[in-house]
Motif scaffolding. Structure first.
Motif, short mmCIF file in Angstrom:
data_model
loop_
_atom_site.label_atom_id
_atom_site.label_comp_id
_atom_site.label_asym_id
_atom_site.label_seq_id
_atom_site.Cartn_x
_atom_site.Cartn_y
_atom_site.Cartn_z
N CYS A 1 -34.70 1.01 -39.78
CA CYS A 1 -36.04 0.50 -40.05
C CYS A 1 -36.38 0.58 -41.53
O CYS A 1 -36.02 1.54 -42.20
CB CYS A 1 -37.03 1.32 -39.23
SG CYS A 1 -38.75 0.98 -39.57
N CYS B 1 -38.92 6.35 -41.44
CA CYS B 1 -38.55 6.07 -40.06
C CYS B 1 -37.04 5.88 -39.95
O CYS B 1 -36.42 5.24 -40.79
CB CYS B 1 -39.28 4.82 -39.59
SG CYS B 1 -38.88 4.34 -37.90
N GLU C 1 -35.57 4.76 -36.97
CA GLU C 1 -35.26 3.88 -35.84
C GLU C 1 -34.28 2.79 -36.25
O GLU C 1 -34.34 2.29 -37.36
CB GLU C 1 -36.54 3.17 -35.37
CG GLU C 1 -37.45 3.93 -34.44
CD GLU C 1 -36.75 4.49 -33.22
OE1 GLU C 1 -36.08 3.71 -32.51
OE2 GLU C 1 -36.89 5.69 -33.00
N CYS D 1 -43.02 0.40 -35.92
CA CYS D 1 -43.62 0.31 -37.25
C CYS D 1 -44.31 -1.03 -37.46
O CYS D 1 -45.31 -1.12 -38.15
CB CYS D 1 -42.57 0.53 -38.34
SG CYS D 1 -41.92 2.21 -38.33
N THR E 1 -39.19 1.09 -42.93
CA THR E 1 -40.18 2.11 -43.28
C THR E 1 -39.43 3.36 -43.75
O THR E 1 -38.58 3.87 -43.02
CB THR E 1 -41.03 2.47 -42.04
OG1 THR E 1 -41.64 1.28 -41.57
CG2 THR E 1 -42.11 3.49 -42.40
ZN LIG Z 1 -39.75 2.20 -37.86
#
Ligand SMILES: [Zn+2]
Ligand SMILES: [Zn+2]
Length: 121
Positions: free
Chosen positions: A9, A14, A16, A26, A11
């Protein structure tokens, strides 16, 4: 889960995996924040308060810039709430609760105020 090439991800905080950009969580969070900006008080009245404040406080007022001679402080572009409660707070439009910041000094302060939050660059 289908086998596709997954990336982390976008972000920074993050981890993920996603098929591109931000993960679903997100993305939803970003949309929620965008959608609620005027609900949080960042509306036309705030734009007027902000513009009036910047007119009277054209230079950055962060701790670092206050140490500089006035002429050397960078021009402010953002107006921050000292109490952190935003325009809907009890002093959301009170000039004594506001301070002018440059965009980069504003995000630096936000990062400093939220340890473990997103990292300012
Ligand atoms: Zn994320
Ligand atoms: Zn500054």
């Amino acid at each position: 889960m289908p086998r596709r090439s997954l990336t982390v991800c976008s972000t920074p905080s993050c981890a993920e995996l996603t098929s591109g950009g931000r993960c679903a969580v997100c993305r939803r969070e970003a949309e929620r924040q965008r959608g609620s900006a005027s609900q949080r008080g960042y509306d036309a009245a705030w734009q007027r308060t902000r513009a009036a404040y910047l007119k009277n406080h054209p230079r950055c007022e962060c701790e670092d810039c206050e140490a500089l001679p006035y002429e050397q402080r960078p021009a402010a572009t953002d107006v921050d709430h000292i109490d952190g409660l935003g325009p809907n707070g009890p002093r959301g439009h009170d000039p004594s609760n506001l301070r002018a910041l440059t965009k980069s000094h504003h995000s630096r302060r936000t990062a400093r105020d939220q340890p473990g939050g997103w990292n300012a660059r």
